[in-house]
Design an enzyme around this catalytic site. Sequence first.
Site, mmCIF file in Angstrom:
data_model
loop_
_atom_site.group_PDB
_atom_site.id
_atom_site.type_symbol
_atom_site.label_atom_id
_atom_site.label_comp_id
_atom_site.label_asym_id
_atom_site.label_seq_id
_atom_site.Cartn_x
_atom_site.Cartn_y
_atom_site.Cartn_z
ATOM 1 N N CYS A 79 46.120 39.555 80.856
ATOM 2 C CA CYS A 79 45.651 38.473 79.981
ATOM 3 C C CYS A 79 44.189 38.110 80.220
ATOM 4 C CB CYS A 79 46.527 37.231 80.166
ATOM 5 S SG CYS A 79 48.166 37.444 79.499
HETATM 6 N N1 COA Z 1 66.546 29.062 74.142
HETATM 7 C C1 COA Z 1 67.300 28.105 74.722
HETATM 8 N N2 COA Z 1 67.339 27.909 76.043
HETATM 9 C C2 COA Z 1 66.593 28.716 76.823
HETATM 10 C C3 COA Z 1 65.799 29.727 76.281
HETATM 11 C C4 COA Z 1 65.795 29.891 74.878
HETATM 12 N N3 COA Z 1 65.058 30.827 74.278
HETATM 13 N N4 COA Z 1 65.150 30.355 77.283
HETATM 14 C C5 COA Z 1 65.545 29.758 78.423
HETATM 15 N N5 COA Z 1 66.433 28.778 78.149
HETATM 16 C C6 COA Z 1 67.105 27.904 79.125
HETATM 17 C C7 COA Z 1 67.207 28.556 80.479
HETATM 18 O O1 COA Z 1 68.346 29.370 80.578
HETATM 19 C C8 COA Z 1 67.277 27.351 81.377
HETATM 20 O O2 COA Z 1 68.577 26.854 81.392
HETATM 21 P P1 COA Z 1 69.189 26.266 82.758
HETATM 22 O O3 COA Z 1 68.325 25.094 83.115
HETATM 23 O O4 COA Z 1 70.575 25.921 82.341
HETATM 24 O O5 COA Z 1 69.101 27.384 83.755
HETATM 25 C C9 COA Z 1 66.384 26.334 80.691
HETATM 26 O O6 COA Z 1 66.322 26.732 79.318
HETATM 27 C C10 COA Z 1 64.986 26.283 81.277
HETATM 28 O O7 COA Z 1 64.485 27.633 81.356
HETATM 29 P P2 COA Z 1 63.159 28.013 82.082
HETATM 30 O O8 COA Z 1 62.936 29.480 81.949
HETATM 31 O O9 COA Z 1 63.139 27.439 83.457
HETATM 32 O O10 COA Z 1 62.121 27.239 81.109
HETATM 33 P P3 COA Z 1 60.645 26.762 81.342
HETATM 34 O O11 COA Z 1 60.633 25.322 81.049
HETATM 35 O O12 COA Z 1 60.062 27.236 82.632
HETATM 36 O O13 COA Z 1 59.872 27.506 80.155
HETATM 37 C C11 COA Z 1 58.415 29.390 79.858
HETATM 38 C C12 COA Z 1 59.839 28.904 80.075
HETATM 39 C C13 COA Z 1 58.397 30.891 79.938
HETATM 40 C C14 COA Z 1 57.975 28.959 78.460
HETATM 41 C C15 COA Z 1 57.482 28.780 80.908
HETATM 42 O O14 COA Z 1 58.001 28.983 82.194
HETATM 43 C C16 COA Z 1 56.066 29.334 80.869
HETATM 44 O O15 COA Z 1 55.395 29.289 79.854
HETATM 45 N N6 COA Z 1 55.599 29.802 82.014
HETATM 46 C C17 COA Z 1 54.263 30.359 82.164
HETATM 47 C C18 COA Z 1 54.145 31.517 81.310
HETATM 48 C C19 COA Z 1 52.848 32.226 81.429
HETATM 49 O O16 COA Z 1 51.785 31.710 81.350
HETATM 50 N N7 COA Z 1 52.954 33.503 81.571
HETATM 51 C C20 COA Z 1 51.827 34.302 81.557
HETATM 52 C C21 COA Z 1 52.114 35.364 80.618
HETATM 53 S S1 COA Z 1 50.700 36.272 80.366
#
Ligand code: COA
Length: 375
Positions: free
Chosen positions: A156
């Site tokens: 990225c």
């Molecule tokens: N729909 C519904 N629920 C979902 C889901 C979806 N698409 N994806 C995950 N969930 C659920 C999970 O299973 C979890 O449930 P649980 O609490 O019962 O275990 C809950 O939602 C929270 O999931 P989590 O993955 O911990 O969410 P988050 O708040 O961390 O958000 C991201 C996920 C990926 C959006 C976030 O972590 C993020 O943006 N991180 C940084 C990403 C980044 O910058 N990456 C660099 C890439 S270049």
Amino acid sequence: MFTAAITGSGVFTPETSISNDELVAAFNSYADTFNADNADAISAGTLDAKPHSSTDFIVAASGIERRYVMDKSGVLDPSKMHPSLPERADDAPSLMAEMGVDACNKALAQAGVDAADIDAVLCAASNHERAYPAIAVEIQQLLGAGGFAFDMNVACSSATFGIQAATDMIRSGSIRRALVVNPEICSAHLEWRDRDCHFIFGDVATAVVIERAEDAKGDHFVIKSTRCATQFSNNIRNNNGFLRRTRNGHMEDRRDMQFMQNGRKVFKEVLPMVSKHIANHMADDGIQADDLNRLWLHQANKTMNDYIGKKVLGREPETGEQPNILQDYANTSSAGSIIAFSKYSDDLDHGDTGVICSFGAGYSVGSVILERVKS
Ligand code: COA
């Protein structure tokens, strides 16, 4: 030493986009079929059922509302869940080159520069559709650019690292003008069958023209300084590569061959790294938070950007100070901060200061401090 400036920028946006509702409907249909096909194993407890995704979760967790893609039909076909991007003949332009050329032509037009006057083309992206010849050399040829070209990959952060490389060449005098181009076909290395990340990425290409400030033909952005940093982490990883193919040349269908991340850890570890990086870069250049007029951040997650903006400015960013485009484009890897820059920079006044900052796998973080010059 010469002063370098960004004199033009361009964005290629694919024709088709996918809304969260469309994406979630396709995913849920795929999950239902998977669960029905594996009902016995699921009820025996040897396989986990796939839960539904939801639009509300996606918007709340990421701020993403839709994403552009090069092929919508394959992604939304529950029996495929992958873009259909047929391989092209060797004598046809590659997909990345085609997208990149469009963005380059827009950037060249804005700069008022002929492709023939470009001395270097850097294709800086998080994934390249082939190993060699470099996509950059193909773009150089398609544009009719001069000099040399090469590919680079810092995930990225590729765009800002590319800008630093080109800027340093211009400063030293080894080249006079460069194109840094970022074609990102993220849809091809995203696992659309994984609920945790299926909503994250989109496709796009961006380009900037960088040349000696003295050569600028109109309004431009002087590059005051650049700074890059890396720190190894496995929390964002893709294990695909030429060593991973099977003997008959086919790609293995293994989860680690696509984008993988530990999103929570990325959040926790990258946010302080990036906030500190920008703050130190600004402090070393004598720039106070109050002097900063615009932050063009990497576009991965709205909460992340809100946090970084607040840390860097020491207050809530005002409307327009830290423009987000991820609601429309999703995460477009290296291109995100450049889309934001390209779309939200024209209104700045002479003397205004802005920072482009990208961050991601590696970990990596790159920042570029710019000053607006109006002729
Ligand atoms: N729909 C519904 N629920 C979902 C889901 C979806 N698409 N994806 C995950 N969930 C659920 C999970 O299973 C979890 O449930 P649980 O609490 O019962 O275990 C809950 O939602 C929270 O999931 P989590 O993955 O911990 O969410 P988050 O708040 O961390 O958000 C991201 C996920 C990926 C959006 C976030 O972590 C993020 O943006 N991180 C940084 C990403 C980044 O910058 N990456 C660099 C890439 S270049």
